[in-house]
Write a protein that holds these residues in place. Structure first.
Motif, PDB file in Angstrom:
ATOM      1  N   PRO A   1      10.443   0.446  15.250  1.00 12.92           N
ATOM      2  CA  PRO A   1      11.682  -0.353  15.325  1.00 12.92           C
ATOM      3  C   PRO A   1      11.455  -1.764  14.775  1.00 12.92           C
ATOM      4  O   PRO A   1      11.386  -2.743  15.526  1.00 12.92           O
ATOM      5  N   VAL A   2      11.377  -1.873  13.473  1.00 13.07           N
ATOM      6  CA  VAL A   2      10.986  -3.138  12.844  1.00 13.07           C
ATOM      7  C   VAL A   2      12.027  -4.239  13.027  1.00 13.07           C
ATOM      8  O   VAL A   2      11.706  -5.421  12.884  1.00 13.07           O
ATOM      9  N   LEU A   3      13.260  -3.866  13.342  1.00 10.21           N
ATOM     10  CA  LEU A   3      14.311  -4.873  13.520  1.00 10.21           C
ATOM     11  C   LEU A   3      14.491  -5.277  14.983  1.00 10.21           C
ATOM     12  O   LEU A   3      15.387  -6.058  15.303  1.00 10.21           O
ATOM     13  N   LYS A   4      13.619  -4.778  15.840  1.00  8.02           N
ATOM     14  CA  LYS A   4      13.735  -5.099  17.267  1.00  8.02           C
ATOM     15  C   LYS A   4      12.507  -5.818  17.807  1.00  8.02           C
ATOM     16  O   LYS A   4      12.436  -6.121  18.993  1.00  8.02           O
ATOM     17  N   SER A   5      11.557  -6.079  16.965  1.00  7.59           N
ATOM     18  CA  SER A   5      10.323  -6.750  17.381  1.00  7.59           C
ATOM     19  C   SER A   5       9.936  -7.785  16.331  1.00  7.59           C
ATOM     20  O   SER A   5       9.874  -7.466  15.141  1.00  7.59           O
ATOM     21  N   LYS A   6       9.663  -8.997  16.770  1.00  9.53           N
ATOM     22  CA  LYS A   6       9.265 -10.042  15.825  1.00  9.53           C
ATOM     23  C   LYS A   6       7.907  -9.744  15.207  1.00  9.53           C
ATOM     24  O   LYS A   6       7.654 -10.076  14.048  1.00  9.53           O
ATOM     25  N   VAL A   7       7.032  -9.106  15.974  1.00  8.91           N
ATOM     26  CA  VAL A   7       5.711  -8.746  15.441  1.00  8.91           C
ATOM     27  C   VAL A   7       5.868  -7.734  14.307  1.00  8.91           C
ATOM     28  O   VAL A   7       5.284  -7.883  13.217  1.00  8.91           O
ATOM     29  N   LEU A   8       6.687  -6.712  14.548  1.00  7.68           N
ATOM     30  CA  LEU A   8       6.901  -5.693  13.527  1.00  7.68           C
ATOM     31  C   LEU A   8       7.669  -6.261  12.330  1.00  7.68           C
ATOM     32  O   LEU A   8       7.403  -5.890  11.182  1.00  7.68           O
ATOM     33  N   SER A   9       8.610  -7.161  12.588  1.00  4.65           N
ATOM     34  CA  SER A   9       9.327  -7.826  11.491  1.00  4.65           C
ATOM     35  C   SER A   9       8.373  -8.685  10.666  1.00  4.65           C
ATOM     36  O   SER A   9       8.488  -8.759   9.438  1.00  4.65           O
ATOM     37  N   GLY A  10       7.418  -9.325  11.351  1.00  5.17           N
ATOM     38  CA  GLY A  10       6.430 -10.140  10.640  1.00  5.17           C
ATOM     39  C   GLY A  10       5.548  -9.295   9.732  1.00  5.17           C
ATOM     40  O   GLY A  10       5.259  -9.677   8.592  1.00  5.17           O
ATOM     41  N   ILE A  11       5.128  -8.125  10.237  1.00  5.56           N
ATOM     42  CA  ILE A  11       4.323  -7.224   9.410  1.00  5.56           C
ATOM     43  C   ILE A  11       5.139  -6.741   8.211  1.00  5.56           C
ATOM     44  O   ILE A  11       4.637  -6.667   7.082  1.00  5.56           O
ATOM     45  N   SER A  12       6.413  -6.437   8.459  1.00  3.80           N
ATOM     46  CA  SER A  12       7.297  -6.002   7.365  1.00  3.80           C
ATOM     47  C   SER A  12       7.479  -7.109   6.343  1.00  3.80           C
ATOM     48  O   SER A  12       7.545  -6.842   5.136  1.00  3.80           O
ATOM     49  N   LEU A  13       7.545  -8.335   6.805  1.00  5.69           N
ATOM     50  CA  LEU A  13       7.680  -9.474   5.899  1.00  5.69           C
ATOM     51  C   LEU A  13       6.433  -9.622   5.030  1.00  5.69           C
ATOM     52  O   LEU A  13       6.522  -9.960   3.843  1.00  5.69           O
ATOM     53  N   VAL A  14       5.268  -9.349   5.610  1.00  2.00           N
ATOM     54  CA  VAL A  14       4.013  -9.394   4.846  1.00  2.00           C
ATOM     55  C   VAL A  14       4.022  -8.309   3.770  1.00  2.00           C
ATOM     56  O   VAL A  14       3.630  -8.553   2.615  1.00  2.00           O
ATOM     57  N   PHE A  15       4.469  -7.112   4.121  1.00  2.00           N
ATOM     58  CA  PHE A  15       4.599  -6.027   3.137  1.00  2.00           C
ATOM     59  C   PHE A  15       5.495  -6.468   1.977  1.00  2.00           C
ATOM     60  O   PHE A  15       5.162  -6.279   0.797  1.00  2.00           O
ATOM     61  N   THR A  16       6.648  -7.056   2.324  1.00  7.83           N
ATOM     62  CA  THR A  16       7.604  -7.496   1.303  1.00  7.83           C
ATOM     63  C   THR A  16       6.981  -8.557   0.403  1.00  7.83           C
ATOM     64  O   THR A  16       7.150  -8.525  -0.825  1.00  7.83           O
ATOM     65  N   PHE A  17       6.247  -9.485   0.998  1.00  9.93           N
ATOM     66  CA  PHE A  17       5.632 -10.568   0.224  1.00  9.93           C
ATOM     67  C   PHE A  17       4.571 -10.029  -0.728  1.00  9.93           C
ATOM     68  O   PHE A  17       4.473 -10.476  -1.882  1.00  9.93           O
ATOM     69  N   ILE A  18       3.772  -9.067  -0.276  1.00  3.48           N
ATOM     70  CA  ILE A  18       2.739  -8.491  -1.146  1.00  3.48           C
ATOM     71  C   ILE A  18       3.382  -7.733  -2.308  1.00  3.48           C
ATOM     72  O   ILE A  18       2.924  -7.804  -3.455  1.00  3.48           O
ATOM     73  N   LEU A  19       4.466  -7.010  -2.027  1.00  5.71           N
ATOM     74  CA  LEU A  19       5.199  -6.331  -3.104  1.00  5.71           C
ATOM     75  C   LEU A  19       5.763  -7.344  -4.090  1.00  5.71           C
ATOM     76  O   LEU A  19       5.775  -7.102  -5.307  1.00  5.71           O
ATOM     77  N   LEU A  20       6.220  -8.466  -3.577  1.00  8.98           N
ATOM     78  CA  LEU A  20       6.724  -9.533  -4.447  1.00  8.98           C
ATOM     79  C   LEU A  20       5.609 -10.072  -5.345  1.00  8.98           C
ATOM     80  O   LEU A  20       5.834 -10.350  -6.530  1.00  8.98           O
ATOM     81  N   LEU A  21       4.405 -10.214  -4.778  1.00  9.85           N
ATOM     82  CA  LEU A  21       3.273 -10.685  -5.580  1.00  9.85           C
ATOM     83  C   LEU A  21       2.908  -9.677  -6.667  1.00  9.85           C
ATOM     84  O   LEU A  21       2.517 -10.063  -7.778  1.00  9.85           O
TER      85      LEU A  21
END
Length: 364
Positions: free
Chosen positions: A105-125
């Motif tokens: 549940p990535v939209l219900k936990s800040k920890v999981l959202s943070g990990i998802s944000l890291v995934f997005t940032f690496i894809l952006l790189l």
């Protein structure tokens, strides 16, 4: 070529949706309206990053395969070209990312959202790694392109999520208090990094001469589309806030939606720009590829590779510039008269066209 432009535009949209969806999770509920983000939107955006980022790879394969065959060309592109290597990384990361957002549940936990944000940032790189700017310099092109794209996705991503996923306009003043300075910071970052990236390709003194080429035409349109965006940003960030402070009845959500649509047009112009041949030497590019078909339509003289464009005011372009100013005034006027947001949206597009025609009519 049109399919590549569409693919690139949708790729930028997917990145923005991911960035905005996960950043907004870190904003306290009292500082934003009620927002509901469908999980399916996150999953489709991750898949979109994979499928839409493959367009440059396909284009390169199609360009090269006749010489050595399809399979060998695919092997060489995926293993020997930076764009192919970057796509390999993108696919691997996106598979793990998709499984992650599907199972947790990535939209219900800040920890999981943070990990998802890291995934997005690496894809952006990874996208920045495959960019043209990265191929021109050792590090600065990669860094500035990634920073440029990061600022774009943060600004537009939050705008998209709040504009299209908000269920009400509660806490709108609180939302504007933090988002407006963030949007200004993103815009300044986009401007600064954009100027640097532009100088990697063309000399600033040859900006007007570049209009003879498809790259210059796309660059001009991209810059012009920013003008109505700034009008909408001013209305959404300052004028609506002042009305809300005075407790006037106004629904800001439609205005935010149309600002995001205007920004999508900058995605389209950026996609077109990214697929044009960069004119490191305007004379050489003009000799080899010829002028832009649009420029050729507007320019009545003989186009020479060594020519330098001259600009002057005349009756026709003065009228176009006056019409553009009238349209810009009408954006503000329509807001004051509480017209539907769709009205100034089209007025803004007409102002871009008027400015473009005026500039083209200025060429001598």
């Amino acid at each position: 070529m049109i399919w590549i432009y569409i693919s690139e535009s949708l790729l930028y949209l997917c990145f923005s949706l991911l960035m905005g969806a996960f950043i907004i999770q870190f904003i306290p509920a009292r500082l934003k309206p009620e927002i509901r983000i469908p999980k399916r939107l996150i999953q489709l955006s991750v898949l979109g990053v994979v499928f839409f980022s493959v367009a440059p790879v396909i284009r390169l394969v199609v360009f090269l395969y006749e010489d050595i065959g399809l399979m060998l060309t695919m092997q060489n592109v995926l293993g020997g070209f930076e764009v192919g290597k970057a796509w390999n990384v993108t696919v691997i990361l996106a598979i793990f990312f998709y499984l992650f957002v599907s199972l947790f549940p990535v939209l219900k936990s800040k920890v999981l959202s943070g990990i998802s944000l890291v995934f997005t940032f690496i894809l952006l790189l990874a996208l920045g790694w495959a960019s043209h700017a990265a191929s021109l310099t050792e590090w600065s092109g990669f860094v500035f392109h990634s920073l440029h794209f990061l600022a774009v996705t943060v600004w537009i991503g939050i705008l998209l999520i709040v504009g299209w996923c908000s269920k009400n306009q509660e806490n709108w003043l609180s939302y504007l208090r933090w988002f407006t300075p963030l949007a200004i910071a993103c815009f300044l970052t986009i401007t600064g990094t954009g100027l640097f990236l532009m100088t990697l390709v063309i000399d600033a003194n040859e900006y007007g001469d570049a209009w003879m080429l498809p790259y210059g035409q796309a660059l001009l349109v991209k810059h012009l589309t920013i003008i109505p965006v700034l009008f909408f940003a001013f209305i959404n960030g300052f004028w609506i806030r002042s009305k809300l402070k005075r407790q006037e009845q106004i629904n800001p959500i439609p205005w935010l939606k149309f600002e995001s649509i205007l920004l999508f047009f900058t995605f389209v112009s950026t996609a077109v720009l990214g697929q044009q041949e960069p004119p490191h030497s305007i004379e050489t590019t003009l000799s080899g590829s010829g002028p832009s078909a649009i420029f050729d339509y507007f320019y009545s003289g003989i186009i020479e590779p060594t020519m330098s464009l001259q600009f002057e005011l005349n009756t026709i372009n003065t009228l176009f510039f006056l019409v553009a100013l009238i349209f810009m005034w009408l954006i503000i006027y329509s807001f004051r008269k509480k017209a539907p947001a769709v009205v100034p949206f089209f007025i803004g597009m007409f102002s871009v066209l008027s400015l473009y025609f005026g500039l083209m009519a200025s060429i001598q």
